[in-house]
Write a protein that holds these residues in place. Structure first.
Motif, PDB file in Angstrom:
ATOM      1  N   LEU A   4     -15.109   3.519 -21.290  1.00 35.53           N
ATOM      2  CA  LEU A   4     -15.323   2.177 -20.968  1.00 35.53           C
ATOM      3  C   LEU A   4     -14.050   1.647 -20.196  1.00 35.53           C
ATOM      4  CD1 LEU A   4     -16.886   1.056 -24.326  1.00 35.53           C
ATOM      5  CD2 LEU A   4     -18.151   0.961 -22.060  1.00 35.53           C
ATOM      6  N   VAL A   5     -14.204   0.792 -19.216  1.00 34.25           N
ATOM      7  CA  VAL A   5     -13.014   0.504 -18.339  1.00 34.25           C
ATOM      8  C   VAL A   5     -13.176  -1.198 -18.528  1.00 34.25           C
ATOM      9  CG1 VAL A   5     -11.508   0.315 -16.208  1.00 34.25           C
ATOM     10  CG2 VAL A   5     -13.028   2.487 -16.991  1.00 34.25           C
ATOM     11  N   GLU A   6     -11.690  -1.749 -19.166  1.00 36.39           N
ATOM     12  CA  GLU A   6     -12.049  -3.225 -19.028  1.00 36.39           C
ATOM     13  C   GLU A   6     -11.155  -3.545 -17.671  1.00 36.39           C
ATOM     14  OE1 GLU A   6     -11.656  -1.869 -23.449  1.00 36.39           O
ATOM     15  OE2 GLU A   6     -10.843  -1.273 -21.831  1.00 36.39           O
ATOM     16  N   SER A   7     -11.385  -4.741 -17.176  1.00 31.73           N
ATOM     17  CA  SER A   7     -10.611  -5.281 -16.283  1.00 31.73           C
ATOM     18  C   SER A   7     -10.719  -6.719 -16.033  1.00 31.73           C
ATOM     19  CB  SER A   7     -11.208  -4.751 -14.623  1.00 31.73           C
ATOM     20  OG  SER A   7     -12.347  -4.917 -14.580  1.00 31.73           O
ATOM     21  N   GLY A   8      -9.762  -7.457 -15.321  1.00 29.32           N
ATOM     22  CA  GLY A   8      -9.818  -8.713 -15.154  1.00 29.32           C
ATOM     23  C   GLY A   8      -8.919  -9.602 -15.848  1.00 29.32           C
ATOM     24  N   GLY A   9      -7.881  -8.825 -16.788  1.00 30.38           N
ATOM     25  CA  GLY A   9      -7.041  -9.588 -17.326  1.00 30.38           C
ATOM     26  C   GLY A   9      -5.975 -10.164 -16.744  1.00 30.38           C
ATOM     27  N   GLY A  10      -5.002 -11.015 -17.190  1.00 29.15           N
ATOM     28  CA  GLY A  10      -3.960 -11.523 -16.405  1.00 29.15           C
ATOM     29  C   GLY A  10      -3.127 -12.563 -17.163  1.00 29.15           C
ATOM     30  N   LEU A  11      -2.489 -13.250 -16.345  1.00 28.40           N
ATOM     31  CA  LEU A  11      -1.628 -14.580 -16.914  1.00 28.40           C
ATOM     32  C   LEU A  11      -2.588 -15.769 -16.367  1.00 28.40           C
ATOM     33  CD1 LEU A  11       0.794 -16.005 -18.230  1.00 28.40           C
ATOM     34  CD2 LEU A  11       1.893 -15.605 -15.948  1.00 28.40           C
ATOM     35  N   VAL A  12      -2.502 -16.576 -17.377  1.00 26.95           N
ATOM     36  CA  VAL A  12      -3.447 -17.728 -17.041  1.00 26.95           C
ATOM     37  C   VAL A  12      -2.674 -19.118 -17.834  1.00 26.95           C
ATOM     38  CG1 VAL A  12      -5.283 -17.479 -18.940  1.00 26.95           C
ATOM     39  CG2 VAL A  12      -5.354 -18.985 -16.875  1.00 26.95           C
ATOM     40  N   GLN A  13      -2.661 -20.147 -17.402  1.00 29.92           N
ATOM     41  CA  GLN A  13      -2.045 -21.285 -18.066  1.00 29.92           C
ATOM     42  C   GLN A  13      -2.845 -21.889 -19.021  1.00 29.92           C
ATOM     43  OE1 GLN A  13      -1.039 -24.205 -15.237  1.00 29.92           O
ATOM     44  NE2 GLN A  13       0.873 -23.219 -14.726  1.00 29.92           N
ATOM     45  N   PRO A  14      -2.432 -22.467 -19.962  1.00 29.15           N
ATOM     46  CA  PRO A  14      -3.301 -23.280 -21.284  1.00 29.15           C
ATOM     47  C   PRO A  14      -4.436 -24.157 -20.413  1.00 29.15           C
ATOM     48  CG  PRO A  14      -1.124 -23.171 -21.888  1.00 29.15           C
ATOM     49  CD  PRO A  14      -1.099 -22.589 -20.333  1.00 29.15           C
ATOM     50  N   GLY A  15      -5.608 -23.905 -21.168  1.00 25.73           N
ATOM     51  CA  GLY A  15      -6.643 -24.720 -20.446  1.00 25.73           C
ATOM     52  C   GLY A  15      -7.259 -24.056 -19.195  1.00 25.73           C
ATOM     53  N   GLY A  16      -6.709 -22.986 -18.845  1.00 28.62           N
ATOM     54  CA  GLY A  16      -7.409 -22.468 -17.635  1.00 28.62           C
ATOM     55  C   GLY A  16      -8.520 -21.288 -18.237  1.00 28.62           C
ATOM     56  N   SER A  17      -9.255 -20.521 -17.235  1.00 30.80           N
ATOM     57  CA  SER A  17     -10.192 -19.903 -17.476  1.00 30.80           C
ATOM     58  C   SER A  17      -9.805 -18.317 -16.715  1.00 30.80           C
ATOM     59  CB  SER A  17     -11.502 -20.351 -16.773  1.00 30.80           C
ATOM     60  OG  SER A  17     -11.739 -21.549 -17.185  1.00 30.80           O
ATOM     61  N   LEU A  18     -10.524 -17.437 -17.377  1.00 34.49           N
ATOM     62  CA  LEU A  18     -10.643 -15.993 -17.054  1.00 34.49           C
ATOM     63  C   LEU A  18     -11.931 -15.370 -17.310  1.00 34.49           C
ATOM     64  CD1 LEU A  18      -8.150 -14.459 -15.529  1.00 34.49           C
ATOM     65  CD2 LEU A  18      -7.565 -13.772 -18.058  1.00 34.49           C
ATOM     66  N   ARG A  19     -12.308 -14.649 -16.347  1.00 36.50           N
ATOM     67  CA  ARG A  19     -13.458 -13.427 -16.723  1.00 36.50           C
ATOM     68  C   ARG A  19     -12.981 -12.035 -16.982  1.00 36.50           C
ATOM     69  NH1 ARG A  19     -19.115 -12.702 -13.401  1.00 36.50           N
ATOM     70  NH2 ARG A  19     -17.422 -11.469 -12.088  1.00 36.50           N
ATOM     71  N   ILE A  20     -13.060 -11.536 -17.856  1.00 30.39           N
ATOM     72  CA  ILE A  20     -12.898 -10.109 -18.146  1.00 30.39           C
ATOM     73  C   ILE A  20     -14.233  -9.093 -18.069  1.00 30.39           C
ATOM     74  CG2 ILE A  20     -10.778 -10.507 -19.189  1.00 30.39           C
ATOM     75  CD1 ILE A  20     -11.761  -9.788 -21.756  1.00 30.39           C
ATOM     76  N   SER A  21     -14.211  -8.042 -17.553  1.00 32.07           N
ATOM     77  CA  SER A  21     -15.184  -7.116 -17.587  1.00 32.07           C
ATOM     78  C   SER A  21     -15.038  -5.932 -18.105  1.00 32.07           C
ATOM     79  CB  SER A  21     -15.550  -6.820 -16.039  1.00 32.07           C
ATOM     80  OG  SER A  21     -15.580  -7.974 -15.244  1.00 32.07           O
ATOM     81  N   CYS A  22     -16.252  -5.237 -18.523  1.00 29.62           N
ATOM     82  CA  CYS A  22     -16.219  -3.948 -19.261  1.00 29.62           C
ATOM     83  C   CYS A  22     -17.432  -3.133 -18.603  1.00 29.62           C
ATOM     84  CB  CYS A  22     -16.560  -4.296 -20.709  1.00 29.62           C
ATOM     85  SG  CYS A  22     -17.138  -2.783 -21.707  1.00 29.62           S
TER      86      CYS A  22
END
Length: 128
Positions: A4-22
């Motif tokens: 399994l490989v996760e991706s999409g992480g990173g640095l984001v400001q509070p209140g922001g959004s991020l989508r990570i994938s598996c």
């Protein structure tokens, strides 16, 4: 070797959004239920969300309910975790895990031993 490989992480400001994938390159994810877990420094790994094989059943930890959304695209062999209204306390390494069990009951989805395969994790940092 099933991976399994996760991706999409990173640095984001509070209140922001991020989508990570598996995703999986060596097996078909639609045969497995998928859990997302996270581990912050100095803390135990905790269950964040779960999706059944068909995608018809989803579960969320109270701490992320209403902010996170789990989904799967079996045609792309990928499971997503959409994270909105992120908070500094969401900072952690996020792991996806695959379970071959047909059903999970109660809080079983939070138990690490219910899963057969794990990814290496992706770092999510929420900071200004």
């Amino acid at each position: 070797q099933l991976q399994l490989v996760e991706s999409g992480g990173g640095l984001v400001q509070p209140g922001g959004s991020l989508r990570i994938s598996c995703s999986a390159s060596t097996f078909t994810l639609d045969l497995y239920a998928i859990g997302w877990f996270r581990q912050a420094p100095g803390k135990e790994r905790e269950g964040v969300s779960f999706i059944s094989r068909s995608g018809g059943r989803t579960i969320y930890a109270d701490s992320v309910k209403g902010r996170f959304a789990i989904s799967r695209d079996n045609a792309k062999n990928t499971v997503y975790l959409q994270m909105n209204s992120l908070k500094p306390e969401d900072t952690a390494i996020y792991y996806c895990a695959a379970s071959g069990l047909r059903e999970m009951y109660g809080s079983d989805w939070r138990r690490r031993e219910m899963y057969d395969y794990w990814g290496q994790g992706t770092q999510v940092t929420v900071s200004s």
